[in-house]
Design a protein around this motif. Sequence first.
Motif, PDB file in Angstrom:
ATOM      1  N   LEU A   1       0.828  -1.210   0.000  1.00 53.88           N
ATOM      2  CA  LEU A   1       0.000   0.000   0.000  1.00 53.88           C
ATOM      3  C   LEU A   1       0.862   1.261   0.000  1.00 53.88           C
ATOM      4  N   ILE A   2       1.928   1.263   0.781  1.00 49.83           N
ATOM      5  CA  ILE A   2       2.819   2.429   0.839  1.00 49.83           C
ATOM      6  C   ILE A   2       3.478   2.667  -0.518  1.00 49.83           C
ATOM      7  N   VAL A   3       3.970   1.592  -1.142  1.00 54.70           N
ATOM      8  CA  VAL A   3       4.589   1.716  -2.466  1.00 54.70           C
ATOM      9  C   VAL A   3       3.599   2.281  -3.474  1.00 54.70           C
ATOM     10  N   ALA A   4       2.361   1.772  -3.464  1.00 59.25           N
ATOM     11  CA  ALA A   4       1.337   2.223  -4.409  1.00 59.25           C
ATOM     12  C   ALA A   4       0.999   3.694  -4.225  1.00 59.25           C
ATOM     13  N   ILE A   5       0.844   4.110  -2.982  1.00 61.94           N
ATOM     14  CA  ILE A   5       0.479   5.501  -2.699  1.00 61.94           C
ATOM     15  C   ILE A   5       1.591   6.459  -3.139  1.00 61.94           C
ATOM     16  N   ILE A   6       2.841   6.066  -2.868  1.00 57.66           N
ATOM     17  CA  ILE A   6       3.973   6.916  -3.278  1.00 57.66           C
ATOM     18  C   ILE A   6       4.024   7.033  -4.800  1.00 57.66           C
ATOM     19  N   LEU A   7       3.895   5.913  -5.502  1.00 57.08           N
ATOM     20  CA  LEU A   7       3.956   5.923  -6.966  1.00 57.08           C
ATOM     21  C   LEU A   7       2.816   6.740  -7.567  1.00 57.08           C
ATOM     22  N   HIS A   8       1.638   6.632  -6.970  1.00 56.20           N
ATOM     23  CA  HIS A   8       0.464   7.312  -7.529  1.00 56.20           C
ATOM     24  C   HIS A   8       0.527   8.825  -7.306  1.00 56.20           C
ATOM     25  N   PHE A   9       0.790   9.238  -6.087  1.00 60.77           N
ATOM     26  CA  PHE A   9       0.718  10.670  -5.767  1.00 60.77           C
ATOM     27  C   PHE A   9       1.964  11.451  -6.182  1.00 60.77           C
ATOM     28  N   THR A  10       3.024  10.745  -6.578  1.00 63.02           N
ATOM     29  CA  THR A  10       4.163  11.424  -7.185  1.00 63.02           C
ATOM     30  C   THR A  10       4.056  11.426  -8.706  1.00 63.02           C
ATOM     31  N   ASP A  11       2.954  10.876  -9.236  1.00 61.52           N
ATOM     32  CA  ASP A  11       2.703  10.775 -10.678  1.00 61.52           C
ATOM     33  C   ASP A  11       3.754   9.945 -11.405  1.00 61.52           C
ATOM     34  N   ALA A  12       4.481   9.116 -10.658  1.00 61.57           N
ATOM     35  CA  ALA A  12       5.468   8.228 -11.289  1.00 61.57           C
ATOM     36  C   ALA A  12       4.745   7.132 -12.080  1.00 61.57           C
ATOM     37  N   ILE A  13       3.848   6.412 -11.393  1.00 63.57           N
ATOM     38  CA  ILE A  13       3.014   5.381 -12.029  1.00 63.57           C
ATOM     39  C   ILE A  13       1.625   5.493 -11.416  1.00 63.57           C
ATOM     40  N   PRO A  14       0.680   6.123 -12.084  1.00 67.16           N
ATOM     41  CA  PRO A  14      -0.664   6.279 -11.510  1.00 67.16           C
ATOM     42  C   PRO A  14      -1.367   4.931 -11.332  1.00 67.16           C
ATOM     43  N   ILE A  15      -2.233   4.871 -10.345  1.00 60.42           N
ATOM     44  CA  ILE A  15      -3.077   3.689 -10.150  1.00 60.42           C
ATOM     45  C   ILE A  15      -4.107   3.665 -11.274  1.00 60.42           C
ATOM     46  N   ASN A  16      -4.088   2.598 -12.074  1.00 59.05           N
ATOM     47  CA  ASN A  16      -4.948   2.545 -13.246  1.00 59.05           C
ATOM     48  C   ASN A  16      -5.333   1.098 -13.546  1.00 59.05           C
TER      49      ASN A  16
END
Length: 480
Positions: free
Chosen positions: A343-358
């Motif tokens: 969950l932490i990895v996903a949130i960081i990736l999504h909110f930094t626009d590195a890899i959005p949750i899609n």
Amino acid sequence: MADPEKIEEGLAHEENMEKKGDKLVEQQQQQQLQEQQQPLVKQKTKRVATLDAFRGLTIVLMILVDDAGGSYARIDHSPWNGCTLADFVMPFFLFIVGVAIALALKKIPKIMDAIKKICLRTLKLLFWGVLLQGGYSHAPNDLVYGVDMKLIRWCGILQRIALVYFIVAVIETLTTKHRPTVLEPGYSSIFTAYCWQWLGGFVAFVIYMTTTYSLYVPDWSFVVSTDSKTTQYTVKCGMRGHLGPACNAVGYVDREVWGINHLYMYPVWQRLKACTHSFPSSGEIREDAPSWCRAPFEPEGLLSSILAILSGTIGIHYGHVLIHFKGHSERLKQWVSIALGLLIVAIILHFTDAIPINKQLYSFSYVCFTAGAAGIVFSVFYILIDVWGWRTPFLFLEWIGMNAMLIYVLGAQGILPAFVNGWYYKSTNNTLVFWIQKHVFNNVWKSERLGTLLYVIFAEITFYGVLSGILHKLGIYWKL
């Protein structure tokens, strides 16, 4: 001087003791031989109540979002980036598949026999997937059947499950000789013990990420036919690593492999603000909408299904923990820690626009976020059902989970409502299903949206829970 009779009695006693000793040794040898042969006999596995309840919850969520999502867009699939209630269904299924594989294949009598069963089950899943989602049946609303083979949809939910099941189960089977009976001390021992499974997930990750960010996507065209005219549209791309609807590598791979006419014709991106004034609900396409708003897109396509293997890999890890760790606290420490990390990895990736949750792209952050959520829900169910013993409140979910395939076909794919709708009076709109929804729910609550939601909960989900309970009492299960 010793008494001869006593000497003979002593010798006879020693002889009897030797015979008893020989008999005991023989019994021990036979028992050891039986223990050695015992793994060759397939044992009837005890069902895990938590897994059944979690599987039942996923089926319930699918029915809810499929039949009520049209009224409540916020629970329907996210039009593009983001994650809604409907977006948890697919990865939850794959997580369950992984856990079930670990439990089902913890004892493998013969590897080749296991491979044959895996292949047969994969083919069954593919067959039902194409039949149910390929477009052959137009139920339950339209009482017609048949599909133009030029337009048949090859991908779908069961097809993705089939691919993930096949890859994960084959790796689990072929590495059975490397499987440890006792883990070494340390938190990471469970990971190193099953390194081949994680290697399979890592290969899927590398293939997906490399293709997504390096594959060149050229311009592409498609045709939209209506009763009055046929219009050709062109989408301008000529780029790499694009994660928007128009020019992503996921869609390009499916257009090249399957053909654009074999993709899903009503993608959820049509609910985007750029495509319709009805955002976030469905509506007519805007006249000034980009051309790609009218294009098909496959949400269960090839490239995205490759990364979905990672969801099954995480699920099988939870199954391995269940097998090797016997204490509740040890299991929960493993499960919750990896879930929180994901969950932490996903949130960081999504909110930094590195890899959005899609969900449509099945992005890496989406895998982490949904797998972490699955781990948390599974752990909560385990605490409530197995640790605290609160099994009764979850029995209806457990019943549905034990007959998940049957309820999926009857409920989620609308086969039972289609059968009921087939018995209409004067008009195809005058059926028992439509009458109950309109008069018992919509008219009573003076709201079509609320009435639809209550109908799905109390007329559909409750009915399938009762039906599953009756089938369970009768010992009737449909398994592939």
